[in-house]
Every structure is written in structure tokens, then in C-alpha cells.
Motif scaffolding. Structure first.
Motif, PDB file in Angstrom:
ATOM      1  N   PRO A  81       7.252   1.215  -6.162  1.00 31.90           N
ATOM      2  CA  PRO A  81       7.521   0.140  -5.197  1.00 31.90           C
ATOM      3  C   PRO A  81       6.383  -0.862  -5.114  1.00 31.90           C
ATOM      4  O   PRO A  81       5.221  -0.527  -5.309  1.00 31.90           O
ATOM      5  N   GLN A  82       6.759  -2.098  -4.800  1.00 34.51           N
ATOM      6  CA  GLN A  82       5.779  -3.150  -4.604  1.00 34.51           C
ATOM      7  C   GLN A  82       6.279  -4.094  -3.520  1.00 34.51           C
ATOM      8  O   GLN A  82       7.486  -4.188  -3.270  1.00 34.51           O
ATOM      9  N   PRO A  83       5.372  -4.791  -2.840  1.00 32.67           N
ATOM     10  CA  PRO A  83       5.763  -5.543  -1.647  1.00 32.67           C
ATOM     11  C   PRO A  83       6.485  -6.851  -1.919  1.00 32.67           C
ATOM     12  O   PRO A  83       7.194  -7.359  -1.053  1.00 32.67           O
ATOM     13  N   GLY A  84       6.312  -7.420  -3.107  1.00 34.25           N
ATOM     14  CA  GLY A  84       6.948  -8.692  -3.416  1.00 34.25           C
ATOM     15  C   GLY A  84       8.330  -8.506  -4.022  1.00 34.25           C
ATOM     16  O   GLY A  84       8.610  -7.502  -4.681  1.00 34.25           O
ATOM     17  N   ALA A  85       9.221  -9.467  -3.785  1.00 31.37           N
ATOM     18  CA  ALA A  85      10.550  -9.433  -4.393  1.00 31.37           C
ATOM     19  C   ALA A  85      10.451  -9.798  -5.878  1.00 31.37           C
ATOM     20  O   ALA A  85       9.491 -10.433  -6.318  1.00 31.37           O
ATOM     21  N   VAL A  86      11.475  -9.383  -6.636  1.00 32.76           N
ATOM     22  CA  VAL A  86      11.513  -9.646  -8.071  1.00 32.76           C
ATOM     23  C   VAL A  86      12.913 -10.136  -8.448  1.00 32.76           C
ATOM     24  O   VAL A  86      13.912  -9.527  -8.069  1.00 32.76           O
ATOM     25  N   GLY A  98      14.819  -6.972  -3.631  1.00 30.78           N
ATOM     26  CA  GLY A  98      14.009  -7.224  -2.449  1.00 30.78           C
ATOM     27  C   GLY A  98      12.759  -6.378  -2.410  1.00 30.78           C
ATOM     28  O   GLY A  98      12.592  -5.443  -3.206  1.00 30.78           O
ATOM     29  N   PRO A  99      11.840  -6.680  -1.491  1.00 33.95           N
ATOM     30  CA  PRO A  99      10.653  -5.846  -1.312  1.00 33.95           C
ATOM     31  C   PRO A  99      11.059  -4.386  -1.142  1.00 33.95           C
ATOM     32  O   PRO A  99      12.045  -4.080  -0.479  1.00 33.95           O
ATOM     33  N   SER A 100      10.280  -3.495  -1.739  1.00 29.62           N
ATOM     34  CA  SER A 100      10.684  -2.090  -1.787  1.00 29.62           C
ATOM     35  C   SER A 100       9.551  -1.182  -1.347  1.00 29.62           C
ATOM     36  O   SER A 100       8.377  -1.464  -1.591  1.00 29.62           O
ATOM     37  N   SER A 101       9.917  -0.077  -0.702  1.00 34.19           N
ATOM     38  CA  SER A 101       8.920   0.924  -0.318  1.00 34.19           C
ATOM     39  C   SER A 101       9.236   2.290  -0.926  1.00 34.19           C
ATOM     40  O   SER A 101       8.664   3.285  -0.526  1.00 34.19           O
ATOM     41  N   ARG A 102      10.138   2.324  -1.891  1.00 34.57           N
ATOM     42  CA  ARG A 102      10.420   3.567  -2.610  1.00 34.57           C
ATOM     43  C   ARG A 102      10.703   3.245  -4.072  1.00 34.57           C
ATOM     44  O   ARG A 102      11.146   2.140  -4.406  1.00 34.57           O
ATOM     45  N   SER A 103      10.456   4.205  -4.938  1.00 38.49           N
ATOM     46  CA  SER A 103      10.618   3.973  -6.363  1.00 38.49           C
ATOM     47  C   SER A 103      12.093   3.922  -6.748  1.00 38.49           C
ATOM     48  O   SER A 103      12.966   4.420  -6.032  1.00 38.49           O
ATOM     49  N   GLN A 104      12.366   3.290  -7.887  1.00 43.58           N
ATOM     50  CA  GLN A 104      13.700   3.212  -8.451  1.00 43.58           C
ATOM     51  C   GLN A 104      13.690   3.808  -9.854  1.00 43.58           C
ATOM     52  O   GLN A 104      12.666   3.794 -10.544  1.00 43.58           O
ATOM     53  N   ALA A 120       0.799  -2.298   5.276  1.00 44.04           N
ATOM     54  CA  ALA A 120      -0.548  -1.756   5.078  1.00 44.04           C
ATOM     55  C   ALA A 120      -0.488  -0.414   4.346  1.00 44.04           C
ATOM     56  O   ALA A 120      -1.299  -0.147   3.451  1.00 44.04           O
ATOM     57  N   ARG A 121       0.463   0.442   4.721  1.00 45.19           N
ATOM     58  CA  ARG A 121       0.624   1.736   4.041  1.00 45.19           C
ATOM     59  C   ARG A 121       0.974   1.539   2.573  1.00 45.19           C
ATOM     60  O   ARG A 121       0.445   2.226   1.691  1.00 45.19           O
ATOM     61  N   LEU A 122       1.871   0.591   2.300  1.00 42.33           N
ATOM     62  CA  LEU A 122       2.266   0.333   0.921  1.00 42.33           C
ATOM     63  C   LEU A 122       1.102  -0.209   0.105  1.00 42.33           C
ATOM     64  O   LEU A 122       0.892   0.196  -1.046  1.00 42.33           O
ATOM     65  N   MET A 123       0.306  -1.106   0.674  1.00 42.42           N
ATOM     66  CA  MET A 123      -0.828  -1.658  -0.060  1.00 42.42           C
ATOM     67  C   MET A 123      -1.902  -0.600  -0.292  1.00 42.42           C
ATOM     68  O   MET A 123      -2.606  -0.618  -1.314  1.00 42.42           O
ATOM     69  N   ARG A 124      -2.038   0.339   0.628  1.00 46.02           N
ATOM     70  CA  ARG A 124      -2.974   1.447   0.419  1.00 46.02           C
ATOM     71  C   ARG A 124      -2.485   2.322  -0.741  1.00 46.02           C
ATOM     72  O   ARG A 124      -3.289   2.760  -1.581  1.00 46.02           O
ATOM     73  N   PHE A 125      -1.182   2.574  -0.800  1.00 46.44           N
ATOM     74  CA  PHE A 125      -0.612   3.302  -1.941  1.00 46.44           C
ATOM     75  C   PHE A 125      -0.859   2.556  -3.244  1.00 46.44           C
ATOM     76  O   PHE A 125      -1.235   3.149  -4.261  1.00 46.44           O
ATOM     77  N   ARG A 170       5.895   9.943  -0.691  1.00 51.99           N
ATOM     78  CA  ARG A 170       6.796   9.102   0.095  1.00 51.99           C
ATOM     79  C   ARG A 170       7.120   7.804  -0.640  1.00 51.99           C
ATOM     80  O   ARG A 170       8.269   7.357  -0.656  1.00 51.99           O
ATOM     81  N   PHE A 171       6.118   7.196  -1.249  1.00 50.24           N
ATOM     82  CA  PHE A 171       6.337   5.917  -1.912  1.00 50.24           C
ATOM     83  C   PHE A 171       6.755   6.066  -3.378  1.00 50.24           C
ATOM     84  O   PHE A 171       7.591   5.296  -3.852  1.00 50.24           O
ATOM     85  N   ALA A 172       6.162   7.012  -4.082  1.00 52.79           N
ATOM     86  CA  ALA A 172       6.392   7.112  -5.527  1.00 52.79           C
ATOM     87  C   ALA A 172       7.523   8.049  -5.907  1.00 52.79           C
ATOM     88  O   ALA A 172       8.068   7.956  -7.009  1.00 52.79           O
TER      89      ALA A 172
END
Length: 271
Positions: free
Chosen positions: A36-41, A72-78, A207-212, A248-250
Motif C-alpha cells: 500500500p501507498q498513500p497516493g492514488a495511481v 485510490g489511496p490504499s492501506s492494504r496490499s493487493q 502517519a501509520r502508513l508513512m511509518r510503515f 496490518r499493512f503488508a
């Protein structure tokens, strides 16, 4: 064949980090995990007439979308199918960039793919056909950038959101949301509302996502990883806390990440 990339100039460059063109043979592995990453693609498949993502479980249930989608912005892997990742173009938006580009409430676009036709109508369909008819990667990149220039709505991103993103990017492990809100002159509630609408998630989750993401960068850059040291450096209470957040994120453990990592930090080969 190959991988080509360009960075648009301002004002489009204020919204978009890069535009890329991928034309490569099919990978040896069938699936990849995309972190996951915070920006849309924005993804445009020039090899097949659809895009596919798979459930991150034993079922691997497939969700099919059109060949042109805004992720869209994502907080979990695909999980993606490498057989379609042969001729693909993409646009990586900066945080807040997709709000400025589309004018949409980004929280409604988060954690899913939206068909580009639903946002831009027949123009999106015509774009893909013109890209298919353009043989040279440099010309495709220029064509896509010109389309983005014409379609950008340039909806202003609030200065408080810019400030909050900047602070959270620099030190996500130390950032205090109440202090950031106070520095912007807004209430914490108002900042949260603006941030969700323009970035797609709450400041705390960002903030949690950027720390990951900081952990991923460190782990990918080193052959061996001292996870206890990484936990301390990145602001986790202990290694167990890091392990929990990483899963949680990956969708996998830190040790599984290091075992599967390849040349691209955001893509992990699977079976």
C-alpha cells in the motif's frame, strides 16, 4: 521494450509524482503482492482489455475492472496478475494530487479501483485507443501528459492539508495530530475532515502508513535487517508492535517480506 518514466512540469507536477510506461516480457511468477501507498495511481492496460486484482486469502477471488482505472489511496496490499502486466502505463499522484485533479472526495475513492470512464466519460476511452495507436514510449508519455493537462480540474488543496502532509512525511513517528492542527489554526475535527476529503484517510492513519513505508524503504535497502533497531528508529514501542503494524499493512510478516523481496520495493513476487 523497457521501462520509461517522466516527471511533468508545474502546475501538473504539483499533483503528479511521475508518469511511467512499462513494456516488458511476462514475469516468471504468476502473482505479485503490491504494497500500500498513500497516493492514488492511474493504470492503463495496453495489453488486455481489463485489469484484475485478487483477494489476499486462499480463495484468490478475482475482481475485474476496465482497462483504465484509478486506484485510490490504499492501506492494504493487493494481489495482481503478472500476465496482464506486459504493456501498461501509469500515473502516480502526490498526496492530495488526485483531489486536485478530479475534484472528488478522495475518501470515496480509497481502497478500490474506479473505472476511469466513470470519472471522465468517453474521453478516457479515447485516450486508451490513442495510446494503443502510438508505437513509441516517449510519444505515449507525451500524449498521456497532454491529456492529464487538459483534464486536470486544479481543485485547490487546503494549505492546512499541505502543512499536515509535509509534517507527517518528515517525522511520522513523532507527529502529534493535535499539535499539527494547532499549527494550522484549525480545530482537530476540521483538519480531520479536510484531510479525509483531500488525502483519503485520517491524519493518524496516514502517519501509520508513512511509518510503515519508512520500514519498507529501510528493509529493502539492507541485505540483513535488525528489526529491533528498525522498530526503535521508526518509533514503534517494540518489535512486536512493528510486526503487528507490518502485517496490518503488508499482509505478511517482516521476515516474509525480506524472504520475498525483489528489485522493486513495492512489488513482491508470489507463486
Amino acid at each position: 521494450m523497457g521501462f520509461h518514466c517522466s516527471t511533468p512540469v508545474a502546475p501538473l507536477g504539483d499533483l503528479i509524482e511521475k508518469i511511467w510506461d512499462w513494456d516488458m516480457p511476462v514475469a516468471a511468477h504468476r502473482f505479485e503482492r503490491v504494497l500500500p501507498q498513500p497516493g492514488a495511481v492511474l493504470i492503463i492496460n495496453l495489453h488486455e482489455d481489463e485489469t484484475r486484482v485478487y483477494a489476499d486469502d486462499v480463495t484468490r477471488e478475482c475482481t475485474r475492472s476496465s482497462a483504465c482505472v484509478l486506484g485510490g489511496p490504499s492501506s492494504r496490499s493487493q494481489i495482481i496478475d503478472t500476465s496482464e502486466q506486459v504493456r501498461v502505463m501509469g500515473v502516480v499522484f502526490r498526496q492530495g494530487g488526485v483531489h486536485a485533479f478530479t475534484g472528488e472526495d478522495v475518501s470515496t475513492l480509497a481502497e478500490r479501483d474506479t473505472n476511469l470512464h466513470d470519472l471522465f466519460g468517453a474521453s478516457a476511452d479515447g485516450l486508451r485507443q490513442r495510446l494503443l495507436d502510438t508505437p513509441a514510449p516517449a510519444q505515449r508519455l507525451a500524449l498521456l501528459e497532454a491529456w492529464l493537462h487538459r483534464r486536470a480540474r486544479m481543485t485547490p488543496v487546503h494549505a492546512a492539508v499541505h502543512h499536515a502532509v509535509s509534517m507527517l512525511d518528515r517525522v511520522p513517528q513523532l507527529a502529534s495530530i493535535p499539535l499539527i492542527a494547532r499549527a494550522t489554526g484549525l480545530s482537530e475535527r476540521r483538519l480531520l475532515q479536510l484531510f479525509r476529503r483531500q488525502v483519503g484517510m485520517t491524519p493518524k492513519h496516514y502517519a501509520r502508513l508513512m511509518r510503515f513505508r519508512a520500514v519498507v524503504r529501510h528493509a529493502h535497502a539492507h541485505a540483513t535487517v535488525d528489526w529491533s533497531a528498525v522498530a526503535a528508529d521508526c518509533g514503534f514501542s517494540d518489535q512486536a508492535h512493528l510486526n503487528h503494524e507490518f502485517r496490518r499493512f503488508a499482509g505478511l510478516s517482516p521476515s516474509a517480506f525480506t524472504a520475498r523481496r525483489g528489485p522493486h520495493p513495492n512489488h513482491l513476487p508470489l507463486d
